[in-house]
Design a protein around this motif. Structure first.
Motif, PDB file in Angstrom:
ATOM      1  N   THR A  69       2.884  10.582 -12.122  1.00  0.00           N
ATOM      2  CA  THR A  69       2.008  11.026 -12.392  1.00  0.00           C
ATOM      3  C   THR A  69       1.795  10.312 -14.081  1.00  0.00           C
ATOM      4  OG1 THR A  69       1.264  13.047 -10.941  1.00  0.00           O
ATOM      5  CG2 THR A  69       0.149  12.678 -12.854  1.00  0.00           C
ATOM      6  N   VAL A  70       2.628  11.089 -14.427  1.00  0.00           N
ATOM      7  CA  VAL A  70       2.933  11.498 -16.138  1.00  0.00           C
ATOM      8  C   VAL A  70       2.822   9.402 -16.380  1.00  0.00           C
ATOM      9  CG1 VAL A  70       4.316  11.676 -18.065  1.00  0.00           C
ATOM     10  CG2 VAL A  70       3.591  13.751 -16.752  1.00  0.00           C
ATOM     11  N   MET A  73      -0.366   8.107 -16.311  1.00  0.00           N
ATOM     12  CA  MET A  73      -1.846   8.362 -17.724  1.00  0.00           C
ATOM     13  C   MET A  73      -1.352   7.832 -18.478  1.00  0.00           C
ATOM     14  SD  MET A  73      -2.031  12.142 -16.679  1.00  0.00           S
ATOM     15  CE  MET A  73      -0.982  13.274 -16.413  1.00  0.00           C
ATOM     16  N   GLN A  84      -2.945  14.393 -25.842  1.00  0.00           N
ATOM     17  CA  GLN A  84      -3.170  14.522 -24.488  1.00  0.00           C
ATOM     18  C   GLN A  84      -3.484  15.514 -23.819  1.00  0.00           C
ATOM     19  OE1 GLN A  84       1.650  14.717 -23.951  1.00  0.00           O
ATOM     20  NE2 GLN A  84       1.787  12.602 -24.602  1.00  0.00           N
ATOM     21  N   HIS A  85      -3.759  16.778 -24.070  1.00  0.00           N
ATOM     22  CA  HIS A  85      -4.741  17.618 -23.290  1.00  0.00           C
ATOM     23  C   HIS A  85      -5.784  17.152 -22.632  1.00  0.00           C
ATOM     24  CE1 HIS A  85      -6.903  21.130 -22.713  1.00  0.00           C
ATOM     25  NE2 HIS A  85      -5.856  21.619 -21.502  1.00  0.00           N
ATOM     26  N   VAL A  88      -5.229  14.421 -19.937  1.00  0.00           N
ATOM     27  CA  VAL A  88      -4.789  14.527 -18.284  1.00  0.00           C
ATOM     28  C   VAL A  88      -6.196  15.803 -17.883  1.00  0.00           C
ATOM     29  CG1 VAL A  88      -3.496  16.693 -17.211  1.00  0.00           C
ATOM     30  CG2 VAL A  88      -2.864  15.340 -19.016  1.00  0.00           C
ATOM     31  N   THR A  92      -7.579  13.348 -14.920  1.00  0.00           N
ATOM     32  CA  THR A  92      -8.022  14.357 -13.575  1.00  0.00           C
ATOM     33  C   THR A  92      -9.824  14.128 -13.452  1.00  0.00           C
ATOM     34  OG1 THR A  92      -6.391  16.378 -14.184  1.00  0.00           O
ATOM     35  CG2 THR A  92      -7.472  16.492 -11.989  1.00  0.00           C
TER      36      THR A  92
END
Length: 102
Positions: A69-70, A73, A84-85, A88, A92
């Motif tokens: 997943t990382v 992304m 990054q927050h 993410v 999503t």
């Protein structure tokens, strides 16, 4: 950093600290820390705890699903650590459209 302080009209004597990731370019005997401390003698170097936290998290999540997943992304929205927050959250939110497009 020293040029930025000067451009803002700030005294180097008022610089009491700065954070770094601890790489050799920053902390070696000829690194940036030593150069900054030559002119800003009150400045104390501390390791950037956000960088340390990122390293710990990335090393602790060895679950293959998390790694995959990382990786996905990073391919889709590679950003600086501090962003990054948001990346993410955006990933999503957009995940259904991304999957549909594939």
């Amino acid at each position: 950093m020293l040029r930025k302080l000067k451009s803002l009209g700030l005294s180097r004597d008022d610089c009491v600290g700065f954070g770094t990731d601890g790489c050799s370019v920053m902390i070696s005997e000829k690194g940036a820390v030593k150069e900054i401390q030559k002119e800003a003698s009150n400045a104390v170097m501390t390791h950037c705890y956000s960088h340390k936290l990122n390293n710990v998290i990335s090393q602790s999540s060895k679950d293959k699903i998390i790694e995959n997943t990382v990786d996905v992304m990073k391919e889709i929205c590679n950003t600086r650590w501090v962003e990054q927050h948001d990346g993410v959250l955006q990933f999503t939110t957009d995940m259904p459209e991304i999957v549909e497009a594939l």
